[in-house]
Write an enzyme that holds these catalytic residues in place. Structure first.
Site, short mmCIF file in Angstrom:
data_model
loop_
_atom_site.label_atom_id
_atom_site.label_comp_id
_atom_site.label_asym_id
_atom_site.label_seq_id
_atom_site.Cartn_x
_atom_site.Cartn_y
_atom_site.Cartn_z
N MET A 190 68.35 19.22 43.04
CA MET A 190 68.41 18.07 42.13
C MET A 190 67.78 18.38 40.77
O MET A 190 67.01 17.58 40.23
CB MET A 190 67.73 16.85 42.78
CG MET A 190 68.42 16.39 44.05
SD MET A 190 67.51 15.12 44.97
CE MET A 190 66.27 16.14 45.82
N ASP A 250 70.48 19.35 55.40
CA ASP A 250 69.54 19.15 56.50
C ASP A 250 68.73 17.89 56.23
O ASP A 250 68.17 17.72 55.14
CB ASP A 250 68.60 20.34 56.64
CG ASP A 250 67.79 20.27 57.91
OD1 ASP A 250 66.86 19.43 57.98
OD2 ASP A 250 68.07 21.03 58.84
N ILE A 274 65.02 18.36 54.82
CA ILE A 274 64.73 19.07 53.58
C ILE A 274 65.27 18.24 52.42
O ILE A 274 66.47 18.23 52.15
CB ILE A 274 65.33 20.49 53.56
CG1 ILE A 274 64.72 21.33 54.69
CG2 ILE A 274 65.06 21.17 52.21
CD1 ILE A 274 65.19 22.76 54.73
N ALA A 329 71.21 22.86 51.65
CA ALA A 329 72.00 23.33 50.50
C ALA A 329 71.60 24.72 50.05
O ALA A 329 72.45 25.52 49.66
CB ALA A 329 71.85 22.33 49.34
N GLY A 377 74.50 15.03 54.11
CA GLY A 377 74.92 16.36 53.68
C GLY A 377 73.71 17.26 53.65
O GLY A 377 72.70 16.92 53.04
N GLY A 383 78.43 23.04 45.80
CA GLY A 383 78.39 24.21 46.68
C GLY A 383 78.99 23.96 48.05
O GLY A 383 78.90 22.88 48.60
N ASP A 424 76.15 9.56 53.40
CA ASP A 424 75.76 9.84 52.02
C ASP A 424 76.95 10.34 51.22
O ASP A 424 77.97 10.74 51.77
CB ASP A 424 74.65 10.89 52.00
CG ASP A 424 73.31 10.34 52.47
OD1 ASP A 424 73.19 9.11 52.55
OD2 ASP A 424 72.40 11.14 52.75
N LYS A 443 73.63 7.85 47.21
CA LYS A 443 72.93 7.62 45.96
C LYS A 443 73.47 8.57 44.90
O LYS A 443 73.85 9.70 45.19
CB LYS A 443 71.42 7.87 46.13
CG LYS A 443 70.77 7.02 47.22
CD LYS A 443 69.31 7.40 47.40
CE LYS A 443 68.66 6.54 48.47
NZ LYS A 443 68.18 7.31 49.60
#
Length: 234
Positions: free
Chosen positions: A147, A67, A70, A96, A65, A176, A12, A34
């Site tokens: 997001m 988990d 999640i 994140a 990137g 982050g 990703d 994406k």
């Protein structure tokens, strides 16, 4: 170990070049990342690629990137593998919310401020950010929104309209856990203008709650490659 065994890697956009360097040198690397409102490789096609390469006898690595379970669509991908009797192993990652909060000096829970934490996605579908606004308003709960940059004005307006204080502290964390990390601190009333003025871009994470007040005290380290943080407090 698994990165060194892979014949092909589907990765990703949140996977940094430094992480990709850990993959076996002769492995085939395929970018299936994406962007907001841009999915060059649709999810169904990603699922099919995993199946096709695995059935071809390849050791396939799906590198994400955060988990995979999640907001990472990992569950959808392994559902497809199971349907085709393809064995797999899941290696959990650091989501994140945990990584960004720790690097920014914001504890997601704290005895004096928050007894629970809630993860939601602010991703808009058909230009609509449809969240259960009323249930998100909780003075002793930390709200983490993935997001959510594009829908930040909608989020700010709706939370205030449903009873959240306009003075509720908010952090926006851009890029982050990387050397490019920026932390913008404001309130529910001011954060939209601050994020606009600072030209905050995806990927960014929103943390909303009283725990954000602790950032100034706990993010004590100087910005470096290993401990990056750039804060703007308003």
């Amino acid at each position: 170990r698994l990165m060194q065994q892979a014949d092909v890697v589907f990765y990703d956009r949140l996977v940094s070049p430094g992480i990709l360097e850990l993959v076996r040198r002769d492995a085939e690397k395929i970018n299936v990342g994406k962007l907001p409102k841009s999915h060059p490789v649709p999810q169904k096609e990603i699922n099919q690629l995993l199946i096709d390469y695995a059935l071809d006898g390849k050791h396939v690595l799906r590198l994400k990137g955060g988990d995979p379970f999640i907001f990472g669509r990992g569950g959808e991908e392994i559902e497809e593998l199971i349907q085709h009797n393809i064995p797999f192993q899941v290696v959990p990652g650091i989501t994140a919310a945990s990584g960004c909060a720790a690097y920014a000096g914001i504890p997601l829970t704290h005895r004096d401020y928050a007894q629970s934490v809630r993860f939601v996605t602010g991703h808009m579908k058909d230009n609509v950010c449809d969240l259960p606004w009323k249930s998100l308003v909780n003075a002793v709960e930390t709200l983490v929104i993935y997001m959510g940059v594009a829908s930040l004005p909608i989020i700010s307006k709706n939370l205030q309209n449903h009873g959240m204080s306009c003075d509720m502290p908010v952090a926006v964390i851009e890029s982050g856990t990387t050397a490019r990390q920026r932390v913008i601190i404001g309130t529910l009333a001011s954060i939209v203008a601050l994020a606009h003025d600072q030209n905050i871009q995806a990927p960014s994470l929103l943390i909303i709650g009283e725990v954000v007040k602790l950032q100034d005290k706990l993010a004590w380290f100087e910005p470096t490659q290993s401990n990056p943080v750039s804060s703007i407090l308003k």
